[in-house]
Design an enzyme around this catalytic site. Structure first.
Site, PDB file in Angstrom:
ATOM      1  CG  HIS A  98      13.505 -31.444 -20.678  1.00 42.43           C
ATOM      2  ND1 HIS A  98      13.561 -31.975 -21.111  1.00 42.43           N
ATOM      3  CD2 HIS A  98      15.216 -31.651 -20.166  1.00 42.43           C
ATOM      4  CE1 HIS A  98      14.371 -32.685 -22.103  1.00 42.43           C
ATOM      5  NE2 HIS A  98      16.030 -33.029 -21.164  1.00 42.43           N
ATOM      6  CG  HIS A 100      18.968 -29.285 -19.069  1.00 38.02           C
ATOM      7  ND1 HIS A 100      19.546 -29.597 -18.527  1.00 38.02           N
ATOM      8  CD2 HIS A 100      18.620 -29.876 -20.023  1.00 38.02           C
ATOM      9  CE1 HIS A 100      18.359 -31.309 -18.658  1.00 38.02           C
ATOM     10  NE2 HIS A 100      18.050 -30.654 -20.047  1.00 38.02           N
TER      11      HIS A 100
HETATM   12  P1  5GP Z   1      18.000 -34.337 -20.962  1.00 44.16           P
HETATM   13  O1  5GP Z   1      18.976 -35.691 -21.716  1.00 44.16           O
HETATM   14  O2  5GP Z   1      16.917 -35.069 -21.952  1.00 44.16           O
HETATM   15  O3  5GP Z   1      18.265 -33.126 -21.833  1.00 44.16           O
HETATM   16  O4  5GP Z   1      17.729 -34.318 -20.006  1.00 44.16           O
HETATM   17  C1  5GP Z   1      16.898 -34.899 -18.945  1.00 44.16           C
HETATM   18  C2  5GP Z   1      16.883 -34.522 -17.297  1.00 44.16           C
HETATM   19  O5  5GP Z   1      15.329 -35.008 -16.966  1.00 44.16           O
HETATM   20  C3  5GP Z   1      17.939 -34.807 -16.759  1.00 44.16           C
HETATM   21  O6  5GP Z   1      19.003 -33.988 -16.297  1.00 44.16           O
HETATM   22  C4  5GP Z   1      17.501 -35.894 -15.564  1.00 44.16           C
HETATM   23  O7  5GP Z   1      18.043 -36.181 -14.525  1.00 44.16           O
HETATM   24  C5  5GP Z   1      16.102 -35.307 -15.664  1.00 44.16           C
HETATM   25  N1  5GP Z   1      15.725 -36.600 -14.882  1.00 44.16           N
HETATM   26  C6  5GP Z   1      15.020 -37.755 -15.403  1.00 44.16           C
HETATM   27  N2  5GP Z   1      13.640 -38.282 -14.727  1.00 44.16           N
HETATM   28  C7  5GP Z   1      13.360 -37.150 -14.080  1.00 44.16           C
HETATM   29  C8  5GP Z   1      12.883 -37.814 -13.021  1.00 44.16           C
HETATM   30  O8  5GP Z   1      11.780 -38.303 -12.874  1.00 44.16           O
HETATM   31  N3  5GP Z   1      12.739 -35.870 -11.840  1.00 44.16           N
HETATM   32  C9  5GP Z   1      13.004 -34.901 -12.208  1.00 44.16           C
HETATM   33  N4  5GP Z   1      12.876 -33.750 -11.417  1.00 44.16           N
HETATM   34  N5  5GP Z   1      14.348 -34.906 -12.987  1.00 44.16           N
HETATM   35  C10 5GP Z   1      14.302 -35.860 -14.168  1.00 44.16           C
END
Ligand code: 5GP
Ligand code: ZN
Length: 140
Positions: A98, A100
């Site tokens: 993903h 950001h």
């Molecule tokens: P990572 O740390 O993997 O780069 O970021 C994961 C992101 O996913 C975090 O910013 C977190 O807030 C978001 N996130 C986690 N669970 C969910 C969810 O169920 N729905 C949405 N829309 N975002 C999520």
């Protein structure tokens, strides 16, 4: 299926979708770092950036490119940080690639991505040449 983002893509979990194309989806982050924080994901489950087939990578970046100015306009941001935590050691918590898109504002004090790193390595020309050759070579 346990992957949260696959469940969002499949419509099994709700999300605030803001953009989509044939292979990618963008939706608001549930725990935003700033108002408008958006995530862009491939529809198919791929853990890291390097796992993306070329067409999917293109579709993801098309979505990033399309959604970023819309995010900025929606929250009147001055800029955005566009970033990927690519792999667990880099802080990736959801193992479905993903991107950001985080709105940024003049004077928000959060700094550039460079601030993640407390020091820089000192590399000789020979070391840089070796690293560049290894990357060009591309062996797995
Ligand atoms: P990572 O740390 O993997 O780069 O970021 C994961 C992101 O996913 C975090 O910013 C977190 O807030 C978001 N996130 C986690 N669970 C969910 C969810 O169920 N729905 C949405 N829309 N975002 C999520
Ligand atoms: Zn997934």
């Amino acid at each position: 299926m346990s992957c949260i983002f696959c469940r969002i893509v499949d419509g099994d979990l709700p999300s605030r979708t803001v953009y989509e194309n044939s292979e990618a989806l963008a939706f608001l982050d549930a725990n935003p770092l700033a108002a408008g924080h958006t995530l862009v994901v491939p529809r198919a489950h791929h853990e890291t950036v390097g796992d993306l087939p070329p067409e999917t990578a293109g579709a993801v970046f098309e979505a990033v490119s399309a959604v970023t100015p819309r995010v900025e306009r929606a929250v009147d941001a001055d800029a955005t940080t566009v970033a990927v935590n690519n792999g667990e050691a880099a802080g990736q918590e959801v193992p479905h690639t993903h991107v950001h898109v985080v709105p940024r504002f003049e004077g928000d004090g959060n700094g550039p991505i460079h601030r993640l790193f407390s020091s820089r390595p000192s590399l000789s020309d020979a070391e840089l040449d070796d690293i560049a050759a290894a990357i060009r070579d591309g062996n797995e």
